[in-house]
Design an enzyme around this catalytic site. Structure first.
Site, mmCIF file in Angstrom:
data_model
loop_
_atom_site.group_PDB
_atom_site.id
_atom_site.type_symbol
_atom_site.label_atom_id
_atom_site.label_comp_id
_atom_site.label_asym_id
_atom_site.label_seq_id
_atom_site.Cartn_x
_atom_site.Cartn_y
_atom_site.Cartn_z
ATOM 1 N N ASP A 183 -2.198 10.399 -7.805
ATOM 2 C CA ASP A 183 -2.440 9.973 -6.425
ATOM 3 C C ASP A 183 -3.953 9.943 -6.265
ATOM 4 O OD1 ASP A 183 -2.930 9.706 -3.739
ATOM 5 O OD2 ASP A 183 -1.520 11.253 -3.106
ATOM 6 N N TYR A 198 -6.867 -1.210 7.104
ATOM 7 C CA TYR A 198 -7.129 -1.817 5.789
ATOM 8 C C TYR A 198 -8.475 -2.541 5.796
ATOM 9 C CZ TYR A 198 -6.062 -4.805 1.705
ATOM 10 O OH TYR A 198 -6.076 -5.460 0.507
ATOM 11 N N THR A 237 1.533 -10.746 -5.096
ATOM 12 C CA THR A 237 1.935 -9.429 -5.603
ATOM 13 C C THR A 237 2.956 -8.857 -4.614
ATOM 14 O OG1 THR A 237 0.343 -8.170 -4.321
ATOM 15 C CG2 THR A 237 -0.442 -9.047 -6.434
ATOM 16 N N LYS A 284 -11.579 -1.480 3.460
ATOM 17 C CA LYS A 284 -12.141 -2.407 2.469
ATOM 18 C C LYS A 284 -13.616 -2.695 2.766
ATOM 19 C CE LYS A 284 -8.567 -3.120 -0.233
ATOM 20 N NZ LYS A 284 -8.524 -2.412 -1.524
ATOM 21 N N GLY A 314 1.385 -5.498 -9.474
ATOM 22 C CA GLY A 314 0.442 -6.489 -8.965
ATOM 23 C C GLY A 314 -0.868 -6.642 -9.727
HETATM 24 N N1 LIG Z 1 -2.513 -8.882 -3.337
HETATM 25 C C1 LIG Z 1 -3.532 -9.303 -2.623
HETATM 26 O O1 LIG Z 1 -3.499 -10.406 -2.066
HETATM 27 C C2 LIG Z 1 -4.751 -8.465 -2.467
HETATM 28 C C3 LIG Z 1 -5.847 -9.039 -1.810
HETATM 29 C C4 LIG Z 1 -7.003 -8.304 -1.663
HETATM 30 C C5 LIG Z 1 -7.064 -7.030 -2.148
HETATM 31 N N2 LIG Z 1 -5.977 -6.462 -2.763
HETATM 32 C C6 LIG Z 1 -6.105 -5.107 -3.248
HETATM 33 O O2 LIG Z 1 -5.746 -5.056 -4.603
HETATM 34 C C7 LIG Z 1 -5.207 -3.772 -4.901
HETATM 35 C C8 LIG Z 1 -3.843 -3.932 -5.561
HETATM 36 O O3 LIG Z 1 -2.980 -4.586 -4.628
HETATM 37 P P1 LIG Z 1 -1.629 -5.301 -5.070
HETATM 38 O O4 LIG Z 1 -1.525 -6.531 -4.282
HETATM 39 O O5 LIG Z 1 -1.529 -5.347 -6.534
HETATM 40 O O6 LIG Z 1 -0.578 -4.266 -4.456
HETATM 41 P P2 LIG Z 1 0.790 -3.656 -5.050
HETATM 42 O O7 LIG Z 1 1.445 -3.032 -3.877
HETATM 43 O O8 LIG Z 1 1.508 -4.676 -5.827
HETATM 44 O O9 LIG Z 1 0.270 -2.525 -6.058
HETATM 45 C C9 LIG Z 1 -0.408 -1.401 -5.608
HETATM 46 C C10 LIG Z 1 -0.167 -0.250 -6.577
HETATM 47 O O10 LIG Z 1 -0.917 0.892 -6.101
HETATM 48 C C11 LIG Z 1 -0.093 2.029 -6.213
HETATM 49 N N3 LIG Z 1 -0.531 3.052 -5.260
HETATM 50 C C12 LIG Z 1 -0.371 3.064 -3.907
HETATM 51 N N4 LIG Z 1 -0.902 4.176 -3.378
HETATM 52 C C13 LIG Z 1 -1.414 4.892 -4.431
HETATM 53 C C14 LIG Z 1 -2.096 6.126 -4.537
HETATM 54 N N5 LIG Z 1 -2.329 6.893 -3.451
HETATM 55 N N6 LIG Z 1 -2.493 6.548 -5.757
HETATM 56 C C15 LIG Z 1 -2.244 5.797 -6.861
HETATM 57 N N7 LIG Z 1 -1.564 4.627 -6.820
HETATM 58 C C16 LIG Z 1 -1.170 4.178 -5.618
HETATM 59 C C17 LIG Z 1 1.311 1.525 -5.920
HETATM 60 O O11 LIG Z 1 2.306 2.418 -6.425
HETATM 61 C C18 LIG Z 1 1.302 0.177 -6.632
HETATM 62 O O12 LIG Z 1 1.727 0.306 -7.979
HETATM 63 C C19 LIG Z 1 -5.168 -2.996 -3.589
HETATM 64 O O13 LIG Z 1 -6.320 -2.213 -3.458
HETATM 65 C C20 LIG Z 1 -5.191 -4.104 -2.563
HETATM 66 O O14 LIG Z 1 -5.686 -3.689 -1.338
HETATM 67 C C21 LIG Z 1 -4.824 -7.167 -2.924
#
Ligand SMILES: NC(=O)c1ccc[n+]([C@@H]2O[C@H](COP(=O)([O-])OP(=O)(O)OC[C@H]3O[C@@H](n4cnc5c(N)ncnc54)[C@H](O)[C@@H]3O)[C@@H](O)[C@H]2O)c1
Length: 250
Positions: free
Chosen positions: A58, A150, A187, A154, A17
């Site tokens: 992690d 969450y 994502t 955040k 993502g």
């Molecule tokens: N996608 C969205 O719409 C969105 C919106 C707002 C915020 N976010 C934030 O963006 C960030 C990335 O989200 P995304 O959508 O790419 O999600 P995703 O699930 O596609 O990717 C998240 C990644 O984090 C890794 N991960 C999870 N727990 C972990 C840990 N304890 N240590 C290390 N790695 C870990 C996972 O293995 C994965 O590769 C997150 O913080 C999410 O909250 C996403």
């Protein structure tokens, strides 16, 4: 020349993502990227493709942060940028949330960002400065009912970021700290949410549906992250940058 050329940047949660998009755009801009993730297999494969380094991590494990920083110091001798991006998004409102889900969510987001900022600042200080980008969410600003823990996590990242930014400026560390607040971006995290909450598949064939719903692409956020890591944003500090095309979908 790109504003991130030769900068040493660590991106957590980089195997998927938004983190992966950050790593891609950073390597395209000539940065030396260190990708970390809990998912060793996926992360290592992607890092090889991008010409980046991968370390399994992690983010909720404090001692691993110290090891990761030691490896970066040994390999690169410095750290210029840190993107605290790793995250999970369990779906549970206040009535359905369990203590286990609450604690796990806060551990990954809040502990992870706190450990990352603390360890990152130490190495950035020795490098003469740097830029930290903390991945928050519009959930921090509006509170999303189905994402109770969450939203709380955040929100904590948003205020932690401001406290860190002011500290670093007052101490003249040359380190900036900003939070980024995406709305819904396409994502795996959001694909799972949209499937569970709306029973809609957001795979590639659903491009029209995705656009109609107002869901963004990972690169929409990555461009902002790269800007914040570059010297072009040298006067942008302690701020919260929303990227949601005026609306949050889920
Ligand atoms: N996608 C969205 O719409 C969105 C919106 C707002 C915020 N976010 C934030 O963006 C960030 C990335 O989200 P995304 O959508 O790419 O999600 P995703 O699930 O596609 O990717 C998240 C990644 O984090 C890794 N991960 C999870 N727990 C972990 C840990 N304890 N240590 C290390 N790695 C870990 C996972 O293995 C994965 O590769 C997150 O913080 C999410 O909250 C996403």
């Amino acid at each position: 020349m790109s504003g991130v050329q030769n900068k040493v940047v660590l991106v957590t949660g980089a195997a998927s993502g938004l983190g992966l998009a950050d790593a891609q755009l950073l390597t395209e801009g000539g940065a030396k990227v260190v990708m970390t993730d809990v998912d060793q297999e996926r992360g290592a494969g992607l890092a090889t493709q991008l010409g980046a380094t991968f370390l399994q991590q992690d983010v909720a494990d404090e001692s691993r942060w110290l090891e990761v920083m030691a490896v970066i110091e040994q390999q690169h001798g410095r750290l210029d940028g840190l993107v605290n991006n790793a995250g999970i998004a369990p779906i549970a409102d206040i009535e359905k949330s369990t203590t286990e889900t609450w604690r796990k969510t806060l551990a990954v987001h809040l502990d992870g960002t706190y450990f990352g900022c603390q360890a990152g600042i130490k190495l950035m200080k020795a490098s003469g400065g740097g830029s930290i980008v903390n991945m928050s969410s519009t959930a921090a600003l509006i509170g999303i009912p189905d994402y109770l823990a969450y939203s709380a996590a955040k929100g904590g990242i948003r205020s932690m970021t401001k406290a860190i930014a002011v500290h670093c400026r007052r101490e003249k560390l040359g380190i900036r700290c900003n939070s980024v607040h995406p709305g819904s971006i396409n994502t795996p995290m959001v694909q799972n949410a949209v499937k569970q909450l709306m029973n809609i598949d957001l795979d590639d064939s659903a491009e029209k549906k995705r656009k109609a719903m107002g869901i963004g692409e990972p690169r929409d956020v990555a461009h902002m992250v790269v800007y914040l890591l570059s010297d072009d944003s040298k006067h942008v500090n302690g701020t919260e940058l929303v990227i949601d095309n005026a609306d949050t979908v889920v």
